[in-house]
Design an enzyme around this catalytic site. Structure first.
Site, PDB file in Angstrom:
ATOM      1  N   CYS A 100      -3.671  10.221   2.032  1.00 46.89           N
ATOM      2  CA  CYS A 100      -2.893   9.065   1.568  1.00 46.89           C
ATOM      3  C   CYS A 100      -1.598   9.458   0.871  1.00 46.89           C
ATOM      4  CB  CYS A 100      -3.758   8.214   0.636  1.00 46.89           C
ATOM      5  SG  CYS A 100      -5.144   7.413   1.468  1.00 46.89           S
ATOM      6  N   LYS A 156       0.837  -1.209   0.000  1.00 51.40           N
ATOM      7  CA  LYS A 156       0.000   0.000   0.000  1.00 51.40           C
ATOM      8  C   LYS A 156       0.870   1.257   0.000  1.00 51.40           C
ATOM      9  CE  LYS A 156      -3.277   2.951   0.233  1.00 51.40           C
ATOM     10  NZ  LYS A 156      -4.292   3.048   1.268  1.00 51.40           N
TER      11      LYS A 156
END
Length: 412
Positions: free
Chosen positions: A259, A205
């Site tokens: 993010c 990720k």
């Protein structure tokens, strides 16, 4: 036997949609959040943020009687941790919210329970969660519980669709833990579920968002170079992309959200000597808002301007999410350095200015119509659909700073 199948700790941008999808696909879900403003709205049947389809999904989940919400963790077969993982002022990861969630879970979890960490995290955090819970539960033996990491892969504006259709990565502390977690995700996920170990899932990720950050940094740096040389950066990018193996992204005022602007620092903190490119990209993207602010100041000074219209505060188009937004940083920098400057902000997805703006008396939330009528300098920071629909004739006499290249494409 637990009455709740899944207890979701954290009902923010990831936890709430995940809870709703689980509930509408047959799981008994209890959502937990420490913010009274969140739980009270959800208990009243009201969505807590702007997202296409979210209110309908909440209505559907409530209609199934599969969803309950409170500020307390309850006994459950499975726990999903979906709390924030911010960075500190020194750019180091802050996992305190994850630790707090683990402590809450430790008080209720029983042998055979499963804990899934969805929060994007530094490598090794899933192991940290397991150690925290076991340390608080001496009655449990190693192996009594299962732990996995399943990072979210959604984008604001398309969350509910992407939660179900995107491929998912499930990394367990052992293959059996990964398989158990995958079973849950297959109840609602139509994309492929890929099993691996927890550390690989965690770094994957981080790699995804670092890759995007590096590519955005190239576009942003190229745009600054081109502007410094008096060249249209969007024309340069358009022409360069005619090459069959070149695909340069579009520049902007910086990188925001929770993010892409955050996750690379998790990798950097884990391997500071091996992440020189990733760190350089972060520096470029973190610098871009200052570059834009200085450009606005120069434009104001050249005309003795005393006011400016800023179009957009969100970190991306057509959402109300202001987290880490470069637009917010630009407005704050202008407000603090030019207290005499009236800053009229247009953000169609909010009704009140963010609380950190309250210290400035020179920022005003205004309508697009008023700004186009009264302001000479218009600064486009976010490419909301509303701004794409502006009557081009209204901009003919304006001075424009377009950080998105949106109006250039419309021959303004």
């Amino acid at each position: 036997m637990c009455e709740v199948d899944v207890c979701v700790v954290g009902l923010g941008y990831i936890g709430l949609p995940t809870s709703l999808v689980l509930a509408t696909n047959g799981s008994k879900v209890h959502g937990v959040d420490v913010a009274d403003s969140v739980t009270s709205r959800l208990q009243a049947g009201l969505a807590t943020f702007e997202e296409p389809g979210l209110q309908d999904a909440l209505d559907a989940a409530i209609g199934t009687d599969n969803l309950t919400v409170s500020d307390r963790t309850v006994p459950a077969s499975t726990y999903i941790i979906a709390v924030p993982t911010p960075i500190g002022s020194d750019k180091s990861p802050d996992t305190s919210y994850i630790q707090a969630a683990a402590v809450q879970i430790a008080g209720h979890i029983q042998p055979g329970g499963l804990v899934i960490l969805e929060s994007t995290s530094p490598v090794g955090t899933t192991e940290f969660v397991a150690k925290t819970i076991y340390s608080l539960r001496p009655d449990l033996d190693s192996g009594d519980l299962a732990f996995a990491h399943c990072p979210e892969r959604v984008i604001p504006g398309s969350m509910l669709r992407e939660i179900t259709v995107n491929d998912r990565i499930v990394g367990g502390l052992n293959p059996q833990d990964a398989a158990r977690a995958a079973t849950l995700y297959r109840t609602f996920c139509t994309g492929e579920v890929h099993l691996t170990d927890a550390r690989t899932a965690e770094i994957t990720k981080l790699a995804e968002n670092s890759f995007r950050d590096v590519n955005i940094a190239f576009a942003n740096e190229l745009s600054m170079v081109a502007e410094g040389l008096g060249i249209d950066p969007w024309e340069v990018i358009s022409l360069a992309n005619k090459h069959p193996r070149v695909n340069i992204l579009q520049p902007g005022p910086g990188v925001g959200g929770h993010c892409i602007a955050v996750d690379p620092w998790f990798l950097i903190s884990s391997a500071p000597n091996e992440t020189k490119l990733i760190k350089a990209a972060r520096i470029v993207n973190d610098f871009k808002p200052s570059f834009v602010s200085e450009k606005i100041k120069r434009e104001l000074e050249s005309s003795d301007g005393t006011s400016v219209a800023i179009l957009g505060l969100a970190f991306k188009a057509n959402v109300d999410d202001l987290r880490g937004s470069p637009s917010v940083e630009i407005v704050e920098e202008l407000a603090s350095s030019r207290p005499d400057l009236l800053i009229r902000v247009v953000e169609p997805f909010i009704t009140d200015l963010p609380s950190n703006f309250r210290q400035y008396s020179n920022i005003r939330l205004d309508s697009l119509e008023a700004c186009l009528e009264n302001e000479e300098l218009i600064v486009l920071l976010v490419d909301h659909d509303l701004f794409k629909k502006v009557d081009m004739s209204l901009l003919a006499t304006k001075r424009i700073i377009d950080t998105r290249g949106m109006w250039r494409e419309l021959n303004v």
